[in-house]
Write an enzyme that holds these catalytic residues in place. Structure first.
Site, mmCIF file in Angstrom:
data_model
loop_
_atom_site.group_PDB
_atom_site.id
_atom_site.type_symbol
_atom_site.label_atom_id
_atom_site.label_comp_id
_atom_site.label_asym_id
_atom_site.label_seq_id
_atom_site.Cartn_x
_atom_site.Cartn_y
_atom_site.Cartn_z
ATOM 1 N N ILE A 33 162.178 49.507 41.179
ATOM 2 C CA ILE A 33 163.029 49.042 40.082
ATOM 3 C C ILE A 33 163.057 50.049 38.947
ATOM 4 C CG2 ILE A 33 163.412 47.172 38.426
ATOM 5 C CD1 ILE A 33 161.607 45.462 40.393
ATOM 6 N N PHE A 68 162.158 45.172 47.616
ATOM 7 C CA PHE A 68 161.967 46.016 46.442
ATOM 8 C C PHE A 68 160.746 45.560 45.656
ATOM 9 C CE2 PHE A 68 164.571 42.442 45.185
ATOM 10 C CZ PHE A 68 164.094 42.082 43.938
ATOM 11 N N CYS A 69 160.227 46.483 44.841
ATOM 12 C CA CYS A 69 159.105 46.183 43.948
ATOM 13 C C CYS A 69 159.221 47.085 42.724
ATOM 14 C CB CYS A 69 157.771 46.378 44.659
ATOM 15 S SG CYS A 69 157.510 48.046 45.289
ATOM 16 N N THR A 70 158.234 47.084 41.857
ATOM 17 C CA THR A 70 158.335 47.780 40.576
ATOM 18 C C THR A 70 158.517 49.279 40.734
ATOM 19 O OG1 THR A 70 156.906 46.093 39.608
ATOM 20 C CG2 THR A 70 157.275 48.092 38.309
ATOM 21 N N GLY A 117 157.789 50.983 43.946
ATOM 22 C CA GLY A 117 157.995 51.372 45.335
ATOM 23 C C GLY A 117 156.786 51.242 46.227
#
Length: 310
Positions: free
Chosen positions: A218, A189-191, A193
């Protein structure tokens, strides 16, 4: 396109109360990225917008802020350009979140440094509910693909911190730490996508079998997931004046150290090591007295500029 080309557009003071913040990206072949950069610059010169947009042959990425009309204008422009499958999210900021408007021309819209094909080879997308179900399993390796200072502000329960300072370091992390887990379920996952579009593509390219990522990142998770059902801990670092956001994509309590960029909890701001714009507990021993004097001078110039605008 071998170098970064950056152009700035003037930004007037926001006339309305509050700012609309739009985070967006899409991997899409761009025939003439320099021409798109120029036409975007022409557009933002006529509207009150701040933030950063990155244009490359592989697509567009960025976060911008403005009033409702300005955000709608840039959104519609991109739709007209064929960016009709954007990952697009809006939130709000009580204060101006960026100082300037930048349009950057780069080789990649997010820099991994390794050639991958996120339009053709990408992991399994999961919505927030599916994500909760997956990361609750014991046979899943959960990896935060963001940088170390982002992880510090908050992350998912049980997530591994690769301890990278930049996304460019992630391929090396994979080689050193994940090669023996190619048969495992990997969730990343990341901020917003975009980094996971490339990280999942990288892993699949390297022969990993089951790779998953959180669709919309997120920010989408915090927008859609009620706090009582959430597996998120802390706040989500964002690259603007808000520093971090929490559930409902509301502004969080973290405060950015403007000397090193690390997010700080309110209690950390009260510590003796913190001096606004000069130092915090994470960088106070990493800069010289001469550098700190330079930071103080910078802060005084920023304060003077703010007083002049009032």
């Amino acid at each position: 396109m071998n170098a970064t080309v950056e152009q700035l557009a003037p930004v007037e003071q926001q006339a309305t109360s509050g700012w609309v913040v739009a985070a967006l990206y899409q991997f899409k072949e761009v025939q003439d990225s320099a021409d798109l950069q120029q036409r975007l610059l022409d557009l933002v010169n006529s509207i009150n917008l701040c933030g950063t947009l990155i244009v490359a042959d592989e697509g567009i990425n960025g976060t911008v802020a403005g009033d409702r009309a300005a955000i709608d204008a840039v959104h519609q422009f991109l739709l007209n350009e064929g960016f009709n499958a954007m990952e697009y999210k809006e939130s709000t900021s009580s204060e101006k979140p960026f100082r300037k408007m930048k349009i950057k021309l780069k080789k990649e819209i997010v820099t991994l440094g390794v050639e991958v094909k996120p339009r053709d080879l990408v992991g399994h997308y999961l919505d927030p509910k599916e994500w909760n179900e997956l990361i609750a399993r014991d046979d899943v390796i959960l990896i935060d693909t963001r940088n170390d200072y982002e992880y510090k502000a908050g992350t998912f329960k049980g997530a591994i911190d690769p301890q990278t300072e930049t996304f460019r370091e992630f391929p090396e992390y994979v080689k050193k730490n994940l090669e023996q887990h190619k048969d495992k379920k990997i969730a990343m996952f990341c901020t917003g996508g975009i980094r996971c579009e490339k990280s999942t593509s990288l892993l699949l390219q390297e022969g990993f079998e089951e790779v998953y990522h959180l669709k919309g990142g997120i920010l989408k998770y915090l927008e859609e997931t009620p706090a009582e059902e959430s597996m998120w801990e802390g706040e989500c670092f964002v690259f603007d004046g808000r520093t971090a956001v929490t559930h409902g994509v509301e502004e969080g309590q973290n405060i950015k150290c403007h000397a090193c960029g690390w997010p700080l909890l309110p209690t950390e701001v009260e510590e003796p090591s913190y001096e606004h714009g000069v130092s915090c507990k994470y960088c106070v021993d990493k800069t010289t007295d001469k550098q700190k004097d330079g930071f103080r001078m910078r802060q005084s110039q920023i304060a003077a500029a703010k007083r002049k605008r009032l």
